[in-house]
Scaffold this active site. Structure first.
Site, PDB file in Angstrom:
ATOM      1  N   CYS A   1       0.837  -1.198   0.000  1.00 16.40           N
ATOM      2  CA  CYS A   1       0.000   0.000   0.000  1.00 16.40           C
ATOM      3  C   CYS A   1       0.873   1.250   0.000  1.00 16.40           C
ATOM      4  O   CYS A   1       1.923   1.290   0.639  1.00 16.40           O
ATOM      5  CB  CYS A   1      -0.880   0.045   1.246  1.00 16.40           C
ATOM      6  N   HIS A   2       0.402   2.266  -0.705  1.00 16.45           N
ATOM      7  CA  HIS A   2       1.090   3.551  -0.681  1.00 16.45           C
ATOM      8  C   HIS A   2       0.816   4.243   0.650  1.00 16.45           C
ATOM      9  O   HIS A   2      -0.314   4.173   1.151  1.00 16.45           O
ATOM     10  CB  HIS A   2       0.576   4.454  -1.809  1.00 16.45           C
TER      11      HIS A   2
ATOM     12  N   MET B   1      -8.177   0.502   1.075  1.00 20.76           N
ATOM     13  CA  MET B   1      -7.516  -0.301   2.105  1.00 20.76           C
ATOM     14  C   MET B   1      -7.554   0.404   3.456  1.00 20.76           C
ATOM     15  O   MET B   1      -7.713  -0.237   4.493  1.00 20.76           O
ATOM     16  CB  MET B   1      -6.074  -0.627   1.708  1.00 20.76           C
ATOM     17  N   GLU B   2      -7.448   1.718   3.455  1.00 18.65           N
ATOM     18  CA  GLU B   2      -7.512   2.471   4.710  1.00 18.65           C
ATOM     19  C   GLU B   2      -8.889   2.325   5.353  1.00 18.65           C
ATOM     20  O   GLU B   2      -9.002   2.130   6.571  1.00 18.65           O
ATOM     21  CB  GLU B   2      -7.169   3.944   4.453  1.00 18.65           C
TER      22      GLU B   2
ATOM     23  N   ASP C   1     -12.224  -7.019  21.558  1.00 17.95           N
ATOM     24  CA  ASP C   1     -11.331  -6.956  22.722  1.00 17.95           C
ATOM     25  C   ASP C   1     -12.022  -6.350  23.943  1.00 17.95           C
ATOM     26  O   ASP C   1     -11.863  -6.838  25.059  1.00 17.95           O
ATOM     27  CB  ASP C   1     -10.080  -6.147  22.374  1.00 17.95           C
TER      28      ASP C   1
END
Length: 157
Positions: A79-80, A114-115, A129
């Site tokens: 990824c950039h 992707m972010e 969690d």
């Protein structure tokens, strides 16, 4: 039919996509993760104001998701690195699950899918969690891209 993989060079070695000749455009991506808690657990946390001993469950998830979205290129090798202009979250509590949506936006030469996916994923993992002490039956049901715009090919699920 041969498929061209964008992250493979002509000799088959992996590499980042060369975006140097692309124009910067405003790009936005929306991704979603769904966390199944079960109706009893949702009722428990709603009664507690979505708080537990660790703190605010949903607020912590949003902060963690934002931090992760900003670090996507550190997690996904090809990824950039991108400087996000905006990273926002929407959470919708339903009877037995939480829907977490991450919307990332920037002006750049490459997309921001992707972010958004990483942000939604880490927010979902944070809910897991924060709630795992109450139930081991929590399931992150899905993470998916909802939409993207601003690049060569827009997408809407």
């Amino acid at each position: 039919m041969a498929i061209d993989f964008s992250h493979l060079q002509s000799d088959g070695t992996p590499g980042m996509v060369d975006v140097s000749s692309k124009n910067e455009t405003v790009r936005e991506a929306k991704a979603q993760s769904i966390v199944f808690l079960g109706a009893e657990i949702v009722q428990h946390f709603e009664a507690a104001g979505w708080q537990n001993k660790k703190g605010s469950i949903l607020q912590t998830a949003i902060i963690a998701g934002t931090m992760a979205a900003k670090k996507t290129s550190d997690l996904i090798p090809l990824c950039h690195p991108l400087g996000l202009d905006s990273c926002k979250f929407e959470t919708e509590v339903q009877a037995d699950q939480i829907i977490i949506t991450c919307i990332c936006r920037l002006e750049a030469k490459t997309g921001v899918e992707m972010e958004a996916l990483v942000g939604a994923s880490v927010a979902a993992l944070t809910v897991y969690d924060m709630c795992k002490s109450v139930s081991k039956g929590i399931v992150i049901k899905e993470t998916k891209l909802i939409s993207k715009s601003g690049g060569k090919s827009d997408f809407k699920a």
